[in-house]
Write an enzyme that holds these catalytic residues in place. Structure first.
Site, PDB file in Angstrom:
ATOM      1  N   GLY A  14       0.829  -1.212   0.000  1.00  0.00           N
ATOM      2  CA  GLY A  14       0.000   0.000   0.000  1.00  0.00           C
ATOM      3  C   GLY A  14       0.862   1.260   0.000  1.00  0.00           C
ATOM      4  O   GLY A  14       1.839   1.336   0.739  1.00  0.00           O
ATOM      5  N   ARG A  24      13.313  10.611  -2.848  1.00  0.00           N
ATOM      6  CA  ARG A  24      14.105  11.826  -3.111  1.00  0.00           C
ATOM      7  C   ARG A  24      15.386  11.835  -2.268  1.00  0.00           C
ATOM      8  O   ARG A  24      16.483  12.117  -2.776  1.00  0.00           O
ATOM      9  CB  ARG A  24      13.257  13.058  -2.779  1.00  0.00           C
ATOM     10  CG  ARG A  24      14.006  14.371  -2.801  1.00  0.00           C
ATOM     11  CD  ARG A  24      13.066  15.493  -2.389  1.00  0.00           C
ATOM     12  NE  ARG A  24      13.722  16.770  -2.331  1.00  0.00           N
ATOM     13  CZ  ARG A  24      14.303  17.263  -1.252  1.00  0.00           C
ATOM     14  NH1 ARG A  24      14.344  16.545  -0.143  1.00  0.00           N
ATOM     15  NH2 ARG A  24      14.859  18.456  -1.281  1.00  0.00           N
ATOM     16  N   ARG A  28      19.086  11.871  -3.892  1.00  0.00           N
ATOM     17  CA  ARG A  28      19.938  13.059  -3.700  1.00  0.00           C
ATOM     18  C   ARG A  28      21.212  12.714  -2.915  1.00  0.00           C
ATOM     19  O   ARG A  28      22.296  13.173  -3.249  1.00  0.00           O
ATOM     20  CB  ARG A  28      19.143  14.141  -2.957  1.00  0.00           C
ATOM     21  CG  ARG A  28      18.000  14.751  -3.787  1.00  0.00           C
ATOM     22  CD  ARG A  28      18.517  15.871  -4.672  1.00  0.00           C
ATOM     23  NE  ARG A  28      17.523  16.282  -5.652  1.00  0.00           N
ATOM     24  CZ  ARG A  28      16.640  17.275  -5.478  1.00  0.00           C
ATOM     25  NH1 ARG A  28      16.617  17.952  -4.333  1.00  0.00           N
ATOM     26  NH2 ARG A  28      15.798  17.607  -6.436  1.00  0.00           N
ATOM     27  N   ARG A  75       1.156  -5.233  -5.527  1.00  0.00           N
ATOM     28  CA  ARG A  75       1.379  -6.412  -4.690  1.00  0.00           C
ATOM     29  C   ARG A  75       1.631  -7.542  -5.693  1.00  0.00           C
ATOM     30  O   ARG A  75       0.754  -7.873  -6.480  1.00  0.00           O
ATOM     31  CB  ARG A  75       0.168  -6.691  -3.805  1.00  0.00           C
ATOM     32  CG  ARG A  75      -0.219  -5.469  -2.930  1.00  0.00           C
ATOM     33  CD  ARG A  75      -1.205  -5.836  -1.850  1.00  0.00           C
ATOM     34  NE  ARG A  75      -1.884  -4.693  -1.270  1.00  0.00           N
ATOM     35  CZ  ARG A  75      -1.480  -4.031  -0.182  1.00  0.00           C
ATOM     36  NH1 ARG A  75      -0.379  -4.384   0.426  1.00  0.00           N
ATOM     37  NH2 ARG A  75      -2.184  -3.022   0.297  1.00  0.00           N
ATOM     38  N   GLY A 105       5.864  -2.053   3.743  1.00  0.00           N
ATOM     39  CA  GLY A 105       5.542  -2.672   5.033  1.00  0.00           C
ATOM     40  C   GLY A 105       6.029  -4.105   5.071  1.00  0.00           C
ATOM     41  O   GLY A 105       6.962  -4.494   4.346  1.00  0.00           O
ATOM     42  N   ASP A 106       5.350  -4.859   5.873  1.00  0.00           N
ATOM     43  CA  ASP A 106       5.692  -6.248   6.129  1.00  0.00           C
ATOM     44  C   ASP A 106       5.979  -7.086   4.862  1.00  0.00           C
ATOM     45  O   ASP A 106       7.031  -7.718   4.742  1.00  0.00           O
ATOM     46  CB  ASP A 106       4.463  -6.798   6.885  1.00  0.00           C
ATOM     47  CG  ASP A 106       4.723  -8.148   7.441  1.00  0.00           C
ATOM     48  OD1 ASP A 106       5.880  -8.369   7.828  1.00  0.00           O
ATOM     49  OD2 ASP A 106       3.783  -8.970   7.472  1.00  0.00           O
ATOM     50  N   THR A 128       4.253   2.807   5.593  1.00  0.00           N
ATOM     51  CA  THR A 128       2.862   2.341   5.598  1.00  0.00           C
ATOM     52  C   THR A 128       2.071   3.210   6.560  1.00  0.00           C
ATOM     53  O   THR A 128       2.560   3.547   7.636  1.00  0.00           O
ATOM     54  CB  THR A 128       2.730   0.847   6.009  1.00  0.00           C
ATOM     55  OG1 THR A 128       1.363   0.603   6.389  1.00  0.00           O
ATOM     56  CG2 THR A 128       3.596   0.452   7.180  1.00  0.00           C
ATOM     57  N   ASP A 130      -0.258   2.408   8.359  1.00  0.00           N
ATOM     58  CA  ASP A 130      -0.820   1.663   9.496  1.00  0.00           C
ATOM     59  C   ASP A 130      -0.009   1.768  10.793  1.00  0.00           C
ATOM     60  O   ASP A 130      -0.542   1.517  11.872  1.00  0.00           O
ATOM     61  CB  ASP A 130      -0.950   0.171   9.143  1.00  0.00           C
ATOM     62  CG  ASP A 130      -1.893  -0.075   7.985  1.00  0.00           C
ATOM     63  OD1 ASP A 130      -2.666   0.841   7.643  1.00  0.00           O
ATOM     64  OD2 ASP A 130      -1.858  -1.174   7.415  1.00  0.00           O
ATOM     65  N   ASP A 132       2.094  -0.348  11.760  1.00  0.00           N
ATOM     66  CA  ASP A 132       1.854  -1.682  12.315  1.00  0.00           C
ATOM     67  C   ASP A 132       3.097  -2.559  12.308  1.00  0.00           C
ATOM     68  O   ASP A 132       2.993  -3.779  12.402  1.00  0.00           O
ATOM     69  CB  ASP A 132       0.712  -2.363  11.541  1.00  0.00           C
ATOM     70  CG  ASP A 132       1.085  -2.586  10.075  1.00  0.00           C
ATOM     71  OD1 ASP A 132       2.048  -1.953   9.593  1.00  0.00           O
ATOM     72  OD2 ASP A 132       0.414  -3.389   9.406  1.00  0.00           O
ATOM     73  N   MET A 172      -8.995   2.993   8.103  1.00  0.00           N
ATOM     74  CA  MET A 172      -8.035   1.945   7.734  1.00  0.00           C
ATOM     75  C   MET A 172      -7.048   1.662   8.859  1.00  0.00           C
ATOM     76  O   MET A 172      -6.946   2.421   9.819  1.00  0.00           O
ATOM     77  CB  MET A 172      -7.270   2.371   6.487  1.00  0.00           C
ATOM     78  CG  MET A 172      -7.922   1.937   5.213  1.00  0.00           C
ATOM     79  SD  MET A 172      -6.764   2.113   3.852  1.00  0.00           S
ATOM     80  CE  MET A 172      -7.710   1.331   2.571  1.00  0.00           C
ATOM     81  N   ARG A 174      -5.631  -1.935   8.700  1.00  0.00           N
ATOM     82  CA  ARG A 174      -5.567  -3.408   8.602  1.00  0.00           C
ATOM     83  C   ARG A 174      -5.901  -4.024   9.959  1.00  0.00           C
ATOM     84  O   ARG A 174      -6.981  -3.776  10.475  1.00  0.00           O
ATOM     85  CB  ARG A 174      -4.192  -3.869   8.114  1.00  0.00           C
ATOM     86  CG  ARG A 174      -4.251  -5.227   7.429  1.00  0.00           C
ATOM     87  CD  ARG A 174      -2.894  -5.656   6.940  1.00  0.00           C
ATOM     88  NE  ARG A 174      -2.427  -4.891   5.817  1.00  0.00           N
ATOM     89  CZ  ARG A 174      -2.735  -5.141   4.540  1.00  0.00           C
ATOM     90  NH1 ARG A 174      -3.527  -6.138   4.249  1.00  0.00           N
ATOM     91  NH2 ARG A 174      -2.252  -4.406   3.570  1.00  0.00           N
ATOM     92  N   GLU A 225     -10.849  -0.666  10.894  1.00  0.00           N
ATOM     93  CA  GLU A 225     -11.351  -1.661   9.916  1.00  0.00           C
ATOM     94  C   GLU A 225     -11.043  -3.104  10.325  1.00  0.00           C
ATOM     95  O   GLU A 225     -11.649  -4.036   9.797  1.00  0.00           O
ATOM     96  CB  GLU A 225     -10.749  -1.389   8.525  1.00  0.00           C
ATOM     97  CG  GLU A 225      -9.257  -1.624   8.474  1.00  0.00           C
ATOM     98  CD  GLU A 225      -8.676  -1.675   7.059  1.00  0.00           C
ATOM     99  OE1 GLU A 225      -9.422  -1.896   6.101  1.00  0.00           O
ATOM    100  OE2 GLU A 225      -7.455  -1.482   6.935  1.00  0.00           O
ATOM    101  N   ARG A 265      -5.321   7.120   2.722  1.00  0.00           N
ATOM    102  CA  ARG A 265      -3.970   6.842   2.221  1.00  0.00           C
ATOM    103  C   ARG A 265      -3.398   7.920   1.311  1.00  0.00           C
ATOM    104  O   ARG A 265      -2.205   7.916   1.004  1.00  0.00           O
ATOM    105  CB  ARG A 265      -3.990   5.511   1.478  1.00  0.00           C
ATOM    106  CG  ARG A 265      -3.201   4.512   2.242  1.00  0.00           C
ATOM    107  CD  ARG A 265      -3.106   3.153   1.753  1.00  0.00           C
ATOM    108  NE  ARG A 265      -3.097   2.879   0.367  1.00  0.00           N
ATOM    109  CZ  ARG A 265      -3.372   1.660  -0.119  1.00  0.00           C
ATOM    110  NH1 ARG A 265      -3.694   0.693   0.693  1.00  0.00           N
ATOM    111  NH2 ARG A 265      -3.321   1.428  -1.393  1.00  0.00           N
TER     112      ARG A 265
HETATM  113  O1  F6P Z   1      -1.425  -1.356   4.629  1.00  0.00           O
HETATM  114  C1  F6P Z   1      -2.021  -0.185   4.249  1.00  0.00           C
HETATM  115  C2  F6P Z   1      -3.475  -0.382   3.962  1.00  0.00           C
HETATM  116  O2  F6P Z   1      -4.007   0.835   3.501  1.00  0.00           O
HETATM  117  C3  F6P Z   1      -4.327  -0.929   5.118  1.00  0.00           C
HETATM  118  O3  F6P Z   1      -4.668   0.094   6.024  1.00  0.00           O
HETATM  119  C4  F6P Z   1      -5.487  -1.524   4.391  1.00  0.00           C
HETATM  120  O4  F6P Z   1      -6.070  -2.552   5.141  1.00  0.00           O
HETATM  121  C5  F6P Z   1      -4.857  -2.074   3.135  1.00  0.00           C
HETATM  122  O5  F6P Z   1      -3.654  -1.349   2.942  1.00  0.00           O
HETATM  123  C6  F6P Z   1      -5.715  -1.933   1.900  1.00  0.00           C
HETATM  124  O6  F6P Z   1      -5.073  -2.537   0.844  1.00  0.00           O
HETATM  125  P1  F6P Z   1      -5.491  -2.341  -0.696  1.00  0.00           P
HETATM  126  O7  F6P Z   1      -5.009  -1.000  -1.131  1.00  0.00           O
HETATM  127  O8  F6P Z   1      -4.766  -3.443  -1.371  1.00  0.00           O
HETATM  128  O9  F6P Z   1      -6.963  -2.412  -0.736  1.00  0.00           O
END
Ligand code: F6P
Length: 362
Positions: A14, A24, A28, A75, A105-106, A128, A130, A132, A172, A174, A225, A265
């Protein structure tokens, strides 16, 4: 010391406001060190399909103010296959890319470790919304996302106030309640539901009814969410809409529901995100030039530093109760203790904020 010909930069998973500022900073600082950088378009997909652009200092002009990612994101399932990996390695070889910095992220870091196993030094930067990734205090994009949520909550409060309504807002995150919790506090929510802690629905409804009796008009409830309930058919459903209906039927207050989804986002990165992104980008570049690999850049107690990606991943699993047999075998007793301390720090942080919401809501 190894001479680097080119360093590849990608964003994956994401997108998050501030990713451009990381790109950037890398481009740089690398230019200053006499090293070339290339942007890999569309995350690991771009690496497989050789979609590259030169990141000259001019190419990254003015992107610090832009949300999203100029390198685009994806992804990518193919990257997880041996064929996909072989194509990615071939792209690096052919284009003289000696190392990769992966921002995300992860999932992004899992890809990064796979590349490192195949001989491409890789450093991760946490990007990210999140926040998280358990091992870091902060991920790029988090501040902007929270500010976006607060801005929208403030707007919803205006209209709730005018019409004496309640609004349940799903945000959002996750399976992490950080955005909901902090934005909820900042917007003066009546309650916040997050996946990490049990939600007291009865108490919330009681609180809303009590506030109505005291002539309170506009009320907001924030639901992350990642909170789900099981409906009468045994189906897992998002909690936000369920709660909206319950509040309306049990308090008699007209209650609306809003799912902010991807709005959270986007947008111009905040000062915090631009600054941290710039510091993290430079740190990642420095680590690559020092010959390091398999590290993720993190923020710890307001300092930008780094840790082994695998340590970060296992700390995450520990925090989420997802450790599998053998996961900790490679770590010393001190390292495991450190992981436990990090998890405890996160739990304490969440618990403290959760208490704050409930102490302040009336
Ligand atoms: O990891 C960032 C995030 O925006 C989460 O908050 C959310 O659950 C997920 O990505 C949504 O993913 P996508 O953009 O693939 O719908």
């Amino acid at each position: 010391m190894q001479q680097f010909r080119k360093i590849g930069v990608l964003t994956s998973g994401g997108d998050a406001p501030g990713m451009n500022a990381v790109v950037r900073a890398i481009a740089r600082k690398a230019d200053k060190q006499g090293v070339k950088t290339v942007g890999i378009i569309g995350g690991y997909n771009g690496l497989i399909n050789e979609k590259l652009i030169d990141l000259t200092p001019g190419a990254v002009s003015n992107i610090i103010t832009n949300g999203g990612t100029m390198l685009y994101s994806d992804r990518c399932l193919e990257f997880k296959t041996p064929e996909g990996m072989a194509k990615a390695i071939e792209t690096c070889r052919k284009n003289e890319i000696d190392a990769i910095i992966a921002i995300g992220g992860d999932g992004t870091f899992r890809g990064a470790t796979d590349l490192a196993v195949h001989g491409i030094p890789t450093i991760g930067v946490t990007g990210t919304i999140d926040n998280d990734i358990t091992a870091t205090d902060y991920t790029v994009g988090f501040d902007t996302a929270m500010n976006t949520v607060v801005e929208i909550l403030d707007k919803l409060r205006d209209t709730c106030e005018s019409h004496a309504r309640c609004n349940v807002v799903e945000v959002m995150g996750r399976d992490c309640g950080q955005i909901a919790l902090r934005a909820g506090i900042a917007a003066g929510a009546m309650a916040v539901a997050i996946p990490e802690l049990p939600f007291d629905e009865a108490k919330t409804i009681e609180r809303i009814s009590a506030a109505k009796k005291k002539a309170k008009r506009g009320m907001l409830v924030v639901v992350s969410e990642g909170v789900f309930v099981t409906d009468e058919n045994g189906k897992k459903v998002p909690y936000g809409e369920v709660l909206q209906k319950k509040i309306e039927s049990e308090t008699g207050i007209e209650t609306k529901f809003a799912r902010l989804a991807h709005i959270v986002r986007g947008g111009t990165p905040s000062l915090r995100d631009r600054l941290t992104a710039s510091q993290m980008g430079v740190k990642a570049l420095d680590l690559i030039l020092e010959g390091k690999s398999n590290l993720v850049v993190i923020e710890e107690d307001s300092k930008i530093t780094s840790m082994e990606i695998v340590f970060s991943q296992m700390t995450d699993r520990m925090y989420k109760g997802k450790l599998q047999d053998g996961d900790l075998d490679q770590f010393s007793a001190e390292e495991i203790k450190l992981m436990e301390e990090i998890c405890e720090k996160r739990r304490a942080e969440i618990a403290e904020l959760y208490t704050l919401v409930n102490d302040l809501a009336r």
